[in-house]
Design a protein around this motif. Structure first.
Motif, PDB file in Angstrom:
ATOM      1  N   MET A 132       0.836  -1.205   0.000  1.00 25.36           N
ATOM      2  CA  MET A 132       0.000   0.000   0.000  1.00 25.36           C
ATOM      3  C   MET A 132       0.872   1.257   0.000  1.00 25.36           C
ATOM      4  O   MET A 132       0.590   2.211  -0.705  1.00 25.36           O
ATOM      5  N   PHE A 170      -8.303  -2.537   0.338  1.00 27.09           N
ATOM      6  CA  PHE A 170      -7.490  -3.673   0.780  1.00 27.09           C
ATOM      7  C   PHE A 170      -8.248  -4.541   1.779  1.00 27.09           C
ATOM      8  O   PHE A 170      -8.048  -5.742   1.833  1.00 27.09           O
ATOM      9  N   ARG A 218     -10.456  -6.698  -0.306  1.00 26.91           N
ATOM     10  CA  ARG A 218      -9.802  -7.662  -1.196  1.00 26.91           C
ATOM     11  C   ARG A 218      -9.475  -8.986  -0.507  1.00 26.91           C
ATOM     12  O   ARG A 218      -9.377 -10.013  -1.149  1.00 26.91           O
ATOM     13  N   THR A 219      -9.346  -8.949   0.833  1.00 24.11           N
ATOM     14  CA  THR A 219      -9.017 -10.197   1.524  1.00 24.11           C
ATOM     15  C   THR A 219     -10.184 -11.188   1.480  1.00 24.11           C
ATOM     16  O   THR A 219      -9.977 -12.383   1.570  1.00 24.11           O
ATOM     17  N   LYS A 273      -5.623  -6.794  -7.092  1.00 18.13           N
ATOM     18  CA  LYS A 273      -5.082  -8.098  -6.670  1.00 18.13           C
ATOM     19  C   LYS A 273      -4.138  -8.651  -7.716  1.00 18.13           C
ATOM     20  O   LYS A 273      -3.073  -9.177  -7.412  1.00 18.13           O
ATOM     21  N   GLU A 331      -0.946  -6.655  -7.683  1.00 11.15           N
ATOM     22  CA  GLU A 331      -0.256  -6.864  -6.425  1.00 11.15           C
ATOM     23  C   GLU A 331       0.524  -8.178  -6.438  1.00 11.15           C
ATOM     24  O   GLU A 331       1.643  -8.276  -5.964  1.00 11.15           O
TER      25      GLU A 331
END
Ligand SMILES: Cc1cc2nc3c(=O)[nH]c(=O)nc-3n(C[C@H](O)[C@H](O)[C@H](O)COP(=O)(O)OP(=O)(O)OC[C@H]3O[C@@H](n4cnc5c(N)ncnc54)[C@H](O)[C@@H]3O)c2cc1C
Length: 527
Positions: free
Chosen positions: A1, A32, A35-36, A117, A120
Motif C-alpha cells: 500500500m 485492501f 480484497r481479503t 489483486k 499486487e
C-alpha cells in the motif's frame, strides 16, 4: 500500500500532501480490507445454484457487498473517502482503467479490487509464441478427445423449438445454410451475439414473453446496443441521482461538449452496454529488441489524468481527436526470444510492437455499409492511413530509436474486430464493465444455463473480463451442463489452488463446492 500511495502522491504540492495522502489511505484501506474476502469466484454460487436458491442468496450477498462497498462505483467510493475522482492522484490510482474500458464513474469496486489483486501478485503472464498457442493447445486437446473443429464456420442461427407444454429447447445450429442437429449447444460468442444475432428475434421475443429474467437481459442488451450507436452514457454511482456527479472545489473544469453538442450530463444506465472498442497498429521492425530499448512491460499513454474528461473529449471530438488512452507493448520483448543472441534463428529476424488506441464505436458506425459505397471506402482508407501515421508518431516519440526501422505495419479498426471476432460494435471485452453488470442480480442472471433447454453460455460475459474470466466461465459451464462431470474435475481444480493458498481455505472451498454440486443434483434445474 505504501508504494501505491507514494506513486500517486508524487506530483501533489507539499501543502496539500497531508490531506490528499489521508484521503488516498482511507480509499485504499477500504479497498485492501475488501480484497481479503472478495474474488470473482464469490459470484459462483449465484450463477450455479438453482435460481430459487440463488434468489435467497441475494439477500446476504447484498448485505455483505454493501458492507464491503463492492457494489458502488470507484468514483463514489473515492468521493466518500474525500478523494476527488477527477484529480491526478485518482487518475494514477486508476492507471489500468483502459484494460477494462471503464472509468471511475462506471467501474464497480469489485472489479477495481480484482485488478489491484492481479497487479499486487504480479500475476501477469505472456504465453511464449503469442496468444495463438493457447488456441492451438486447446484445439489439439479437443481433437485428441474426438472433437471436430470447424473453422471459418459462423453460426448463422440457433434452431429453437417449443414443445406443447411451452418449454423451449435447442435442436441445433445453422452453419453456411446447413442445419447441424444436436441436443446441446454451448455458445462462447458472447451474450449479445448469442441472444441478439444468433437467435431469431421471434424466438427471443417468445422466450422473453415467458421468462422475465431473460427479458431483462434481452431488453438490456438491445438498449445497450442503441446507446453505443450514438453516445455512451456515464453511469452514476449506484444509489445516487443521475445528476449528482459533483466535482471537488478547486478541481472543477469545464466539462467537454458531448457528441450531441450539449453539456454532457451523466445518464442513469439501465442497459447492458458493450465494452469500448480499440484501433490496433502492429509494427514489425528490422532489428532485435535491444536495438530499440524494448522491455517486457505494458505502458499506457493518456492526454491527462482525468480519464473521464479524456473519454468525453474524444467522444465529442471525433475520430481525429486525441485518443483517451494509447497502449504500447512489445510482444517480441515479452516472448524474450527475439534477440541478436537469440537461440532460435526465426526470432532473430526483427522485433515487433503493438499500439492499441481506445476509440468510440459511434465514430465508426457509418462505415458499416462500406461495401456498397466507393466514397465511403476512400474516406475509410484515408482515415486508416492517418491513424497509422498518428500511432507511428506516438511510437517514435516513446521509442525514438525505432524511427527509420519500420519494415511492416498493419492497421486494424473496430470494423476488423467485427469481421474477425464476430462482435457487433467492435467491443474488445464483451459486455462493458459497469455497476449495472456487476450488481448482484445481474450476476445471478448472467449464468451458463439459459431458458432454452440444451443451450448454455460460456465466455467472459458470464464471468469477468480477460482470459482469467473466460477460463473461469468454462468451469461454470461444465458445472451447469453436467454437475456429475464436475465432480471428477473438482479434485484437480483444488489441487491446483492449494499451493497458492492455505490448505484450510482450499478444503473449505471444496466443501462449499461439493455442497453446491449436491444441491444442484437435487434440484430440477440441471438435466
Ligand atoms: C487485442 C486483444 C488483446 C487482449 N489482451 C488480453 C490480455 O492481455 N489479457 C487478458 O486476460 N485478456 C486479453 N484480451 C481479452 C481476452 O482475449 C478475452 O477476454 C477472452 O478471449 C474472452 O474469451 P471468450 O471465449 O469469452 O471470447 P472470445 O475469445 O472472443 O471467443 C469468442 C469466439 O466466438 C466466435 N464467434 C463469434 N460469433 C460467432 C458465430 N456467429 N459463430 C461461431 N463463432 C462465433 C469468435 O470468432 C470468437 O472466436 C484481449 C482481447 C483482445 C481483442
Amino acid at each position: 500500500m505504501q508504494h501505491m500511495v507514494e506513486q500517486a502522491l508524487c506530483s501533489v504540492p507539499a501543502g496539500e500532501r497531508a490531506q490528499v495522502s489521508a484521503a488516498v489511505r482511507r480509499f485504499l484501506r477500504k479497498t485492501f480490507r475488501a480484497r481479503t474476502c472478495f474474488g470473482f469466484s464469490a459470484f459462483a454460487p449465484l450463477k450455479l445454484m438453482h435460481k430459487w436458491i440463488a434468489r435467497w442468496l441475494l439477500v446476504p450477498y447484498d448485505l455483505l457487498f454493501r458492507a464491503l462497498h463492492l457494489n458502488e462505483s470507484v468514483a463514489s467510493s473515492m468521493r466518500e473517502s474525500g478523494l476527488d475522482p477527477t484529480s491526478d492522484v485518482a487518475g494514477k490510482l486508476l492507471y489500468f482503467w483502459a484494460d477494462l474500458g471503464s472509468t471511475a464513474a462506471d467501474m464497480p469496486m469489485s472489479t477495481f479490487i480484482n485488478q489491484i489483486k492481479r497487479f499486487e501478485n504480479f500475476r501477469l503472464y505472456y504465453p511464449r509464441g503469442g496468444g495463438e498457442v493457447m488456441g492451438r493447445a486447446l484445439g489439439s486437446a479437443f481433437e485428441a478427445a474426438g472433437g471436430k473443429l470447424l473453422l471459418k464456420s459462423r453460426v448463422e442461427r440457433l434452431l429453437i423449438s417449443r414443445s406443447l407444454n411451452g418449454d423451449f429447447s435447442i435442436d441445433g445450429v445453422v452453419v453456411k445454410g446447413k442445419s447441424i442437429l444436436c441436443p446441446l449447444v454451448i455458445s462462447s460468442s458472447g451474450v449479445s451475439t448469442t441472444f441478439l444475432r444468433m437467435m431469431r428475434p421471434e424466438d427471443a421475443q417468445a422466450i422473453a414473453a415467458c421468462d422475465s429474467d431473460f427479458a431483462e437481459i434481452y431488453d438490456g442488451l438491445r438498449e445497450g446496443i442503441e446507446s453505443g450507436k450514438s453516445a455512451r452514457p456515464v453511469s452514476p454511482p449506484m444509489g445516487s441521482s443521475p445528476t449528482s456527479e459533483p466535482t471537488s472545489p478547486g478541481t472543477a473544469r469545464p466539462k467537454p461538449i458531448s457528441a450531441r453538442g450539449k453539456q454532457s450530463v451523466p445518464q442513469p444506465v439501465r442497459q447492458l452496454s458493450l465494452s469500448r472498442t480499440w484501433c490496433f497498429l502492429f509494427v514489425g521492425l528490422d532489428g532485435p529488441d535491444e536495438d530499440y530499448d524494448f522491455i517486457a512491460k505494458h505502458e499506457w499513454i493518456f492526454p491527462s489524468w482525468d480519464h473521464q474528461a479524456n473519454v468525453e473529449a474524444h467522444l465529442a471530438g471525433g475520430i481525429d481527436s486525441e485518443f483517451p488512452a494509447v497502449f504500447i507493448t512489445s510482444p517480441s520483448a515479452k516472448d524474450g526470444r527475439c534477440s541478436a543472441n537469440g537461440a532460435h534463428p526465426a526470432w532473430q529476424r526483427g522485433a515487433c510492437v503493438m499500439l492499441l488506441a481506445i476509440t468510440e464505436w459511434s465514430h465508426w458506425q457509418r462505415f458499416v455499409s462500406l461495401k456498397d459505397d466507393d466514397t465511403l471506402k476512400h474516406e475509410y482508407a484515408a482515415i486508416k492511413k492517418s491513424l497509422e501515421k498518428r500511432l507511428l508518431r506516438t511510437l517514435y516519440s516513446r521509442f525514438p530509436l525505432t524511427e527509420g526501422h519500420v519494415k511492416y505495419t498493419s492497421m486494424s479498426t473496430p470494423l476488423a474486430m467485427n469481421t474477425y471476432l464476430g462482435t457487433t460494435q467492435g467491443e474488445v471485452n464483451g459486455l462493458a464493465v459497469s455497476c449495472k453488470r456487476f450488481s448482484m442480480r445481474m450476476q445471478m442472471l448472467l449464468r451458463p444455463k439459459t431458458p432454452v433447454k440444451g443451450l448454455y453460455l460460456s465466455g467472459h460475459d458470464i464471468s469477468h473480463q480477460g482470459l482469467h474470466g473466460a477460463l473461469m466461465s468454462s468451469i461454470y459451464t461444465i458445472f451447469a451442463c453436467s454437475p456429475r462431470s464436475m465432480l471428477s474435475i473438482l479434485p484437480m481444480v483444488f489441487l491446483d489452488w492449494m499451493p497458492g493458498g492455505s490448505a484450510l481455505v482450499a478444503l473449505a472451498a471444496l466443501a462449499i463446492a461439493l455442497l453446491a454440486v449436491v444441491l444442484s443434483l437435487l434440484s430440477s434445474e440441471h438435466s
